[in-house]
Design a protein around this motif. Structure first.
Motif, PDB file in Angstrom:
ATOM      1  N   ALA A 113       5.374 -89.867  11.985  1.00 43.81           N
ATOM      2  CA  ALA A 113       5.775 -89.037  10.845  1.00 43.81           C
ATOM      3  C   ALA A 113       5.007 -89.448   9.596  1.00 43.81           C
ATOM      4  CB  ALA A 113       7.277 -89.144  10.619  1.00 43.81           C
ATOM      5  N   SER A 114       4.765 -90.730   9.431  1.00 43.39           N
ATOM      6  CA  SER A 114       4.018 -91.201   8.263  1.00 43.39           C
ATOM      7  C   SER A 114       2.573 -90.709   8.280  1.00 43.39           C
ATOM      8  CB  SER A 114       4.063 -92.728   8.174  1.00 43.39           C
ATOM      9  OG  SER A 114       3.486 -93.311   9.328  1.00 43.39           O
ATOM     10  N   ASP A 115       1.977 -90.552   9.485  1.00 42.23           N
ATOM     11  CA  ASP A 115       0.620 -89.994   9.586  1.00 42.23           C
ATOM     12  C   ASP A 115       0.615 -88.538   9.128  1.00 42.23           C
ATOM     13  OD1 ASP A 115      -0.418 -92.374  10.673  1.00 42.23           O
ATOM     14  OD2 ASP A 115       0.033 -91.731  12.724  1.00 42.23           O
ATOM     15  N   HIS A 116       1.607 -87.774   9.566  1.00 46.03           N
ATOM     16  CA  HIS A 116       1.710 -86.373   9.150  1.00 46.03           C
ATOM     17  C   HIS A 116       1.942 -86.272   7.645  1.00 46.03           C
ATOM     18  CE1 HIS A 116       1.494 -84.379  13.032  1.00 46.03           C
ATOM     19  NE2 HIS A 116       2.225 -85.361  13.525  1.00 46.03           N
ATOM     20  N   ILE A 143     -10.651 -88.102   5.851  1.00 45.11           N
ATOM     21  CA  ILE A 143     -11.156 -87.915   7.218  1.00 45.11           C
ATOM     22  C   ILE A 143     -10.274 -88.657   8.206  1.00 45.11           C
ATOM     23  CG2 ILE A 143     -13.076 -88.451   8.781  1.00 45.11           C
ATOM     24  CD1 ILE A 143     -14.932 -87.888   6.293  1.00 45.11           C
ATOM     25  N   MET A 144      -9.933 -89.897   7.924  1.00 42.05           N
ATOM     26  CA  MET A 144      -9.108 -90.680   8.845  1.00 42.05           C
ATOM     27  C   MET A 144      -7.704 -90.097   8.956  1.00 42.05           C
ATOM     28  SD  MET A 144      -9.461 -93.126  10.914  1.00 42.05           S
ATOM     29  CE  MET A 144      -8.157 -93.115  12.119  1.00 42.05           C
ATOM     30  N   ASP A 145      -7.120 -89.689   7.841  1.00 44.37           N
ATOM     31  CA  ASP A 145      -5.766 -89.122   7.870  1.00 44.37           C
ATOM     32  C   ASP A 145      -5.714 -87.857   8.724  1.00 44.37           C
ATOM     33  OD1 ASP A 145      -4.812 -91.133   6.236  1.00 44.37           O
ATOM     34  OD2 ASP A 145      -4.720 -89.902   4.425  1.00 44.37           O
ATOM     35  N   PHE A 146      -6.698 -86.981   8.579  1.00 42.90           N
ATOM     36  CA  PHE A 146      -6.691 -85.743   9.351  1.00 42.90           C
ATOM     37  C   PHE A 146      -7.110 -85.974  10.796  1.00 42.90           C
ATOM     38  CE2 PHE A 146      -5.933 -83.740   5.382  1.00 42.90           C
ATOM     39  CZ  PHE A 146      -5.255 -82.579   5.715  1.00 42.90           C
ATOM     40  N   LEU A 147      -7.981 -86.928  11.041  1.00 42.43           N
ATOM     41  CA  LEU A 147      -8.337 -87.279  12.417  1.00 42.43           C
ATOM     42  C   LEU A 147      -7.086 -87.692  13.183  1.00 42.43           C
ATOM     43  CD1 LEU A 147     -11.294 -89.508  13.514  1.00 42.43           C
ATOM     44  CD2 LEU A 147      -9.025 -89.934  14.372  1.00 42.43           C
ATOM     45  N   LYS A 148      -6.223 -88.472  12.551  1.00 47.59           N
ATOM     46  CA  LYS A 148      -5.008 -88.969  13.218  1.00 47.59           C
ATOM     47  C   LYS A 148      -4.064 -87.853  13.663  1.00 47.59           C
ATOM     48  CE  LYS A 148      -3.229 -92.760  13.002  1.00 47.59           C
ATOM     49  NZ  LYS A 148      -2.980 -93.790  13.975  1.00 47.59           N
ATOM     50  N   VAL A 149      -3.992 -86.772  12.889  1.00 48.19           N
ATOM     51  CA  VAL A 149      -2.995 -85.740  13.202  1.00 48.19           C
ATOM     52  C   VAL A 149      -3.580 -84.430  13.741  1.00 48.19           C
ATOM     53  CG1 VAL A 149      -1.319 -86.681  11.577  1.00 48.19           C
ATOM     54  CG2 VAL A 149      -2.857 -84.864  10.823  1.00 48.19           C
TER      55      VAL A 149
END
Length: 149
Positions: A139-142, A112-118
């Motif tokens: 880029a690291s978030d993507h 959830i947090m990873d996809f919220l960021k991008v």
């Protein structure tokens, strides 16, 4: 309600209590809280301003939670994201998940947090000693988000 986008601060302890209240079926509660930090990209941060597109943001967060529910056995989910002017140390985001087992709770909260960021349409303007600048997802978030696909 699973999602809240708000100007007001939130209490992490209160949000955890809401997730765990009357919940005797789940053995795991995992939370993440993001806060405004004093440094970013080797610059001293003095504040943060967040904007969003309300209808689009809530729909995207709902979709992200639905995806997490399709991948893991999770029960309660709570996502809070603040908007407006924030100061150093202020809470920005809260993600909380309960599940019968820790593996599903940890993985789904991170997803959830990873996809919220991008994916979620939030725009951040950081104020530093050198001035203001709009921030893009790193880029690291993507890369983290793409690892889930």
């Amino acid at each position: 309600m699973e999602i809240a986008i708000q100007h007001n601060d939130f209490s992490v302890a209160d949000e955890i209590a809401k997730l765990e209240q009357d919940n005797v079926d789940d053995g795991a509660t995992v939370t993440f809280t993001g806060r405004v930090r004093a440094q970013n990209n080797q610059q001293n941060v003095t504040g943060l301003f967040l904007e969003h597109y309300p209808e689009m943001t809530e729909k995207m967060l709902t979709d992200i939670i639905k995806q997490a529910r399709s991948k893991w056995q999770i029960s309660k989910v709570r996502v809070i994201h603040r908007v407006g002017h924030l100061s150093l140390g202020d809470n920005i985001v809260f993600v909380g998940v309960t599940s019968r087992h820790r593996t599903d709770a940890f993985a789904s909260a991170e997803f959830i947090m990873d996809f919220l960021k991008v994916k979620a349409p939030f725009w951040k303007k950081e104020t530093t000693e050198q001035g203001e600048k709009w921030l893009d997802a790193k880029a690291s978030d993507h890369q983290k988000a793409s690892n889930w696909e």
